[in-house]
Design a protein around this motif. Structure first.
Motif, mmCIF file in Angstrom:
data_model
loop_
_atom_site.group_PDB
_atom_site.id
_atom_site.type_symbol
_atom_site.label_atom_id
_atom_site.label_comp_id
_atom_site.label_asym_id
_atom_site.label_seq_id
_atom_site.Cartn_x
_atom_site.Cartn_y
_atom_site.Cartn_z
ATOM 1 N N TYR A 26 -10.241 16.027 -9.813
ATOM 2 C CA TYR A 26 -10.680 14.364 -9.039
ATOM 3 C C TYR A 26 -11.405 14.445 -8.261
ATOM 4 C CZ TYR A 26 -5.304 14.569 -9.575
ATOM 5 O OH TYR A 26 -4.266 14.786 -9.783
ATOM 6 N N ALA A 27 -12.457 15.608 -8.117
ATOM 7 C CA ALA A 27 -14.115 16.044 -7.343
ATOM 8 C C ALA A 27 -14.641 14.990 -8.075
ATOM 9 C CB ALA A 27 -13.992 17.079 -7.343
ATOM 10 N N PHE A 28 -14.852 15.295 -9.387
ATOM 11 C CA PHE A 28 -15.702 14.230 -10.253
ATOM 12 C C PHE A 28 -15.836 12.625 -10.379
ATOM 13 C CE2 PHE A 28 -14.458 17.351 -13.899
ATOM 14 C CZ PHE A 28 -15.235 18.311 -13.753
ATOM 15 N N GLY A 29 -15.029 11.819 -10.306
ATOM 16 C CA GLY A 29 -14.526 10.703 -9.492
ATOM 17 C C GLY A 29 -15.716 10.457 -8.329
ATOM 18 N N ALA A 30 -15.650 11.350 -7.864
ATOM 19 C CA ALA A 30 -16.928 10.951 -6.575
ATOM 20 C C ALA A 30 -18.320 11.023 -7.212
ATOM 21 C CB ALA A 30 -16.655 12.080 -5.180
ATOM 22 N N LEU A 31 -18.762 11.569 -7.983
ATOM 23 C CA LEU A 31 -19.766 10.903 -7.849
ATOM 24 C C LEU A 31 -20.630 10.129 -8.304
ATOM 25 C CD1 LEU A 31 -20.788 13.970 -11.056
ATOM 26 C CD2 LEU A 31 -22.041 13.490 -8.628
ATOM 27 N N THR A 32 -19.317 9.316 -9.275
ATOM 28 C CA THR A 32 -19.931 7.436 -9.394
ATOM 29 C C THR A 32 -19.354 7.271 -8.312
ATOM 30 O OG1 THR A 32 -17.124 7.405 -9.903
ATOM 31 C CG2 THR A 32 -19.137 7.687 -11.933
ATOM 32 N N ALA A 33 -19.042 7.558 -7.468
ATOM 33 C CA ALA A 33 -18.673 6.597 -5.680
ATOM 34 C C ALA A 33 -19.598 6.526 -5.096
ATOM 35 C CB ALA A 33 -17.253 7.852 -4.980
ATOM 36 N N ALA A 53 -21.602 10.101 -4.609
ATOM 37 C CA ALA A 53 -21.582 11.740 -3.478
ATOM 38 C C ALA A 53 -23.507 12.076 -4.288
ATOM 39 C CB ALA A 53 -20.607 12.540 -3.667
ATOM 40 N N SER A 54 -23.342 13.243 -3.236
ATOM 41 C CA SER A 54 -25.031 13.346 -3.305
ATOM 42 C C SER A 54 -24.412 14.525 -4.287
ATOM 43 C CB SER A 54 -25.733 13.896 -2.964
ATOM 44 O OG SER A 54 -25.512 12.485 -1.677
#
Length: 221
Positions: free
Chosen positions: A92-99, A101-102
């Protein structure tokens, strides 16, 4: 006080927020400007408070951390988001990259490392440490590479030899300080090189640079 790094804490567990608040509140140069228990409140407070850095949990009821990150980076582009994740870097954290996140922090990060990471991301430096980078790109890159659509101002061949060296070290997760030591440059010179690498590749930040370096084979698989 006006030069303090302003931090917004986002986690659905009050005790977690309290712990982070104690750590950050005791550190000169950092100020906790707000706390949110879910993604919806996080977005609302980010727009109102304009924090420098958001410490963002991923799994929360209602609006989760990924969606909150996407909205915050779109609405408040100067705000940097650090995602809180478990040791095994849950999917679930990986999606934050494309969202937008730094970078990533582990939930069991030591206080000194937490403070250093917040300071680093505020300065535009690397956040994903070398010990996390290998696992991050191994698991995340195949899923994220297609989602990252850089619009290069110039092709990779136009990188200078020094910029290519810097790009490789970024891909390995090195900080500006580590790159400076490795290449015998000043940190200000390294920062300039990093900026040109990101610009020439049309990348948003260093996290995307790590993934691109992996997918181009510049760093090992």
């Amino acid at each position: 006080m006006t030069d303090d790094i302003r931090v917004l804490l986002v986690d659905d567990q009050k005790l977690v927020r309290y712990g982070f608040s104690l750590v950050l509140g005791a550190e000169p140069g950092l100020t906790v400007v707000g706390e949110a228990g879910d993604g919806e409140d996080a977005v609302r407070l980010a727009v109102r408070l304009r924090p420098d850095v958001v410490l963002m949990d991923v799994r929360m009821p209602g609006t989760g951390g990924i969606e909150a990150t996407r909205r915050i980076t779109a609405l408040v582009p100067d705000t940097r988001v650090l995602v809180l994740t478990t040791f095994d870097l849950d999917e679930y954290a990986f999606g934050a990259l494309t969202a937008g996140a730094s970078g990533f922090l582990l939930k069991d990060t030591r206080p000194a490392d937490l403070i250093a990471a917040i300071t680093a991301v505020h300065q535009g430096d690397a956040v994903v440490s070398p010990r996390i980078t290998a696992k991050l790109i191994e698991v995340a890159a195949p899923h994220l590479a297609a989602a990252i659509t850089p619009e290069p101002v110039a092709g990779p061949a136009t990188l200078t030899a020094r910029e290519s060296d810097v790009f490789r070290l970024i891909g390995l997760g090195a900080t500006n300080g580590e790159i400076a030591a490795e290449l015998h440059l000043s940190e200000s010179t390294v920062k300039a090189h990093v900026g040109r690498v990101l610009y020439k590749h049309g990348l948003r930040d260093r996290v995307e640079a790590v993934i691109l370096a992996y997918t181009l084979g510049i760093v090992g698989r």
